[in-house]
Design an enzyme around this catalytic site. Sequence first.
Site, PDB file in Angstrom:
ATOM      1  N   HIS A 197       0.845  -1.205   0.000  1.00 18.91           N
ATOM      2  CA  HIS A 197       0.000   0.000   0.000  1.00 18.91           C
ATOM      3  C   HIS A 197       0.882   1.257   0.000  1.00 18.91           C
ATOM      4  O   HIS A 197       0.611   2.214  -0.714  1.00 18.91           O
ATOM      5  CB  HIS A 197      -0.876   0.045   1.263  1.00 18.91           C
ATOM      6  CG  HIS A 197      -1.904  -1.031   1.365  1.00 18.91           C
ATOM      7  ND1 HIS A 197      -2.032  -1.848   2.459  1.00 18.91           N
ATOM      8  CD2 HIS A 197      -2.886  -1.417   0.495  1.00 18.91           C
ATOM      9  CE1 HIS A 197      -3.043  -2.677   2.282  1.00 18.91           C
ATOM     10  NE2 HIS A 197      -3.574  -2.460   1.102  1.00 18.91           N
ATOM     11  N   LYS A 234     -15.643  -8.262   4.443  1.00 17.39           N
ATOM     12  CA  LYS A 234     -14.534  -8.492   5.382  1.00 17.39           C
ATOM     13  C   LYS A 234     -14.880  -8.100   6.818  1.00 17.39           C
ATOM     14  O   LYS A 234     -15.659  -7.174   7.032  1.00 17.39           O
ATOM     15  CB  LYS A 234     -13.309  -7.669   4.941  1.00 17.39           C
ATOM     16  CG  LYS A 234     -12.691  -8.161   3.659  1.00 17.39           C
ATOM     17  CD  LYS A 234     -11.500  -7.321   3.270  1.00 17.39           C
ATOM     18  CE  LYS A 234     -10.935  -7.796   1.944  1.00 17.39           C
ATOM     19  NZ  LYS A 234      -9.917  -6.852   1.435  1.00 17.39           N
ATOM     20  N   ARG A 285      -2.466  -5.894  -8.411  1.00 13.34           N
ATOM     21  CA  ARG A 285      -1.353  -6.803  -8.104  1.00 13.34           C
ATOM     22  C   ARG A 285      -1.135  -7.842  -9.188  1.00 13.34           C
ATOM     23  O   ARG A 285      -0.020  -8.239  -9.453  1.00 13.34           O
ATOM     24  CB  ARG A 285      -1.609  -7.517  -6.774  1.00 13.34           C
ATOM     25  CG  ARG A 285      -1.489  -6.629  -5.563  1.00 13.34           C
ATOM     26  CD  ARG A 285      -1.966  -7.331  -4.340  1.00 13.34           C
ATOM     27  NE  ARG A 285      -3.350  -7.748  -4.500  1.00 13.34           N
ATOM     28  CZ  ARG A 285      -3.995  -8.531  -3.677  1.00 13.34           C
ATOM     29  NH1 ARG A 285      -3.387  -9.030  -2.629  1.00 13.34           N
ATOM     30  NH2 ARG A 285      -5.260  -8.851  -3.893  1.00 13.34           N
ATOM     31  N   SER A 319      -3.003  -7.846   3.176  1.00 14.92           N
ATOM     32  CA  SER A 319      -3.144  -7.587   4.618  1.00 14.92           C
ATOM     33  C   SER A 319      -3.450  -8.891   5.361  1.00 14.92           C
ATOM     34  O   SER A 319      -2.970  -9.105   6.476  1.00 14.92           O
ATOM     35  CB  SER A 319      -4.253  -6.566   4.860  1.00 14.92           C
ATOM     36  OG  SER A 319      -3.941  -5.349   4.239  1.00 14.92           O
TER      37      SER A 319
HETATM   38  N1  COA Z   1       0.208  -4.188  -2.409  1.00 11.58           N
HETATM   39  C1  COA Z   1      -0.061  -5.192  -1.580  1.00 11.58           C
HETATM   40  N2  COA Z   1      -1.304  -5.581  -1.241  1.00 11.58           N
HETATM   41  C2  COA Z   1      -2.323  -4.902  -1.765  1.00 11.58           C
HETATM   42  C3  COA Z   1      -2.123  -3.839  -2.645  1.00 11.58           C
HETATM   43  C4  COA Z   1      -0.795  -3.479  -2.949  1.00 11.58           C
HETATM   44  N3  COA Z   1      -0.518  -2.487  -3.764  1.00 11.58           N
HETATM   45  N4  COA Z   1      -3.324  -3.361  -3.006  1.00 11.58           N
HETATM   46  C5  COA Z   1      -4.235  -4.109  -2.390  1.00 11.58           C
HETATM   47  N5  COA Z   1      -3.635  -5.040  -1.645  1.00 11.58           N
HETATM   48  C6  COA Z   1      -4.303  -6.074  -0.842  1.00 11.58           C
HETATM   49  C7  COA Z   1      -5.081  -5.506   0.314  1.00 11.58           C
HETATM   50  O1  COA Z   1      -4.313  -5.479   1.497  1.00 11.58           O
HETATM   51  C8  COA Z   1      -6.223  -6.476   0.434  1.00 11.58           C
HETATM   52  O2  COA Z   1      -5.818  -7.566   1.235  1.00 11.58           O
HETATM   53  P1  COA Z   1      -6.896  -8.389   2.088  1.00 11.58           P
HETATM   54  O3  COA Z   1      -7.895  -8.936   1.084  1.00 11.58           O
HETATM   55  O4  COA Z   1      -6.102  -9.448   2.731  1.00 11.58           O
HETATM   56  O5  COA Z   1      -7.530  -7.417   3.058  1.00 11.58           O
HETATM   57  C9  COA Z   1      -6.440  -6.995  -0.979  1.00 11.58           C
HETATM   58  O6  COA Z   1      -5.265  -6.671  -1.687  1.00 11.58           O
HETATM   59  C10 COA Z   1      -7.622  -6.400  -1.667  1.00 11.58           C
HETATM   60  O7  COA Z   1      -7.483  -4.994  -1.690  1.00 11.58           O
HETATM   61  P2  COA Z   1      -8.652  -4.113  -2.273  1.00 11.58           P
HETATM   62  O8  COA Z   1      -9.201  -4.733  -3.503  1.00 11.58           O
HETATM   63  O9  COA Z   1      -8.176  -2.693  -2.361  1.00 11.58           O
HETATM   64  O10 COA Z   1      -9.819  -4.277  -1.202  1.00 11.58           O
HETATM   65  P3  COA Z   1     -10.024  -3.530   0.148  1.00 11.58           P
HETATM   66  O11 COA Z   1     -10.865  -4.390   1.017  1.00 11.58           O
HETATM   67  O12 COA Z   1      -8.736  -3.058   0.732  1.00 11.58           O
HETATM   68  O13 COA Z   1     -10.857  -2.219  -0.281  1.00 11.58           O
HETATM   69  C11 COA Z   1     -12.908  -1.023  -0.709  1.00 11.58           C
HETATM   70  C12 COA Z   1     -12.123  -2.333  -0.886  1.00 11.58           C
HETATM   71  C13 COA Z   1     -13.001  -0.637   0.793  1.00 11.58           C
HETATM   72  C14 COA Z   1     -12.217   0.095  -1.448  1.00 11.58           C
HETATM   73  C15 COA Z   1     -14.336  -1.254  -1.298  1.00 11.58           C
HETATM   74  O14 COA Z   1     -14.960  -2.309  -0.613  1.00 11.58           O
HETATM   75  C16 COA Z   1     -15.197  -0.004  -1.206  1.00 11.58           C
HETATM   76  O15 COA Z   1     -15.120   0.875  -2.047  1.00 11.58           O
HETATM   77  N6  COA Z   1     -16.009   0.097  -0.135  1.00 11.58           N
HETATM   78  C17 COA Z   1     -16.835   1.286   0.095  1.00 11.58           C
HETATM   79  C18 COA Z   1     -18.312   1.013  -0.215  1.00 11.58           C
HETATM   80  C19 COA Z   1     -18.603   1.180  -1.684  1.00 11.58           C
HETATM   81  O16 COA Z   1     -18.494   2.251  -2.247  1.00 11.58           O
HETATM   82  N7  COA Z   1     -19.010   0.057  -2.309  1.00 11.58           N
HETATM   83  C20 COA Z   1     -19.355   0.038  -3.715  1.00 11.58           C
HETATM   84  C21 COA Z   1     -18.149  -0.090  -4.574  1.00 11.58           C
HETATM   85  S1  COA Z   1     -18.575  -0.188  -6.277  1.00 11.58           S
END
Ligand code: COA
Length: 161
Positions: A17, A41, A90, A128
């Site tokens: 991140h 989650k 990723r 994460s």
């Molecule tokens: N390097 C390493 N790991 C990374 C990374 C990077 N550059 N980018 C992402 N990851 C990991 C994250 O740690 C995460 O790990 P985990 O699944 O073990 O927690 C995984 O990749 C997925 O990341 P991401 O796809 O960004 O999901 P997220 O849960 O962190 O975020 C939200 C998702 C919160 C942005 C999304 O659910 C959201 O927008 N929520 C708000 C409500 C909303 O608007 N919903 C409608 C959306 S259309």
Amino acid sequence: MKIAVYPGSFDPVTLGHLDIIRRASALFDKLIVVVMHNVSKYPMFTAEERMHFLRRTTSGLPNVEIDGYSGLLADYAAKQGACTIVKGLRAVSDFDYEFSMALANRKLNAQVDTAFLMTSAEYMYLSSSMVKDIALHGGKITDFVPEEIENEIYRRVRKDG
Ligand code: COA
């Protein structure tokens, strides 16, 4: 002023991140890293703890702000006057999910585009969940999380365990 938001669960923030945050902060006037809720989650750390970890690790980046929001990302981007949502990709496996989210967010807020940064090669495998799993099983997370928060994560995991 070009404002971007970088959303995520950040449970907790990892070096992957941080790599995206550093690179995105160089592309925009202001980058808001926003801790949000992913419906699929159950976070280990509270939103306040996740924001605290992010603040500690980004204190050297003057145009980066940390925030939290429990509503829709598209609404949050509109409120902040952001032109761009930044996401890290990723692997090809991330693409379908991210593509749908980008299209949905654009439907909800036509003023905002999603820009993808490719995760640096050394963090392609990182997540994460992996960090939490290693820490919970007594392993070292030195290579995966910013050093400022490593000990706080161990302390917190031991307290729970
Ligand atoms: N390097 C390493 N790991 C990374 C990374 C990077 N550059 N980018 C992402 N990851 C990991 C994250 O740690 C995460 O790990 P985990 O699944 O073990 O927690 C995984 O990749 C997925 O990341 P991401 O796809 O960004 O999901 P997220 O849960 O962190 O975020 C939200 C998702 C919160 C942005 C999304 O659910 C959201 O927008 N929520 C708000 C409500 C909303 O608007 N919903 C409608 C959306 S259309």
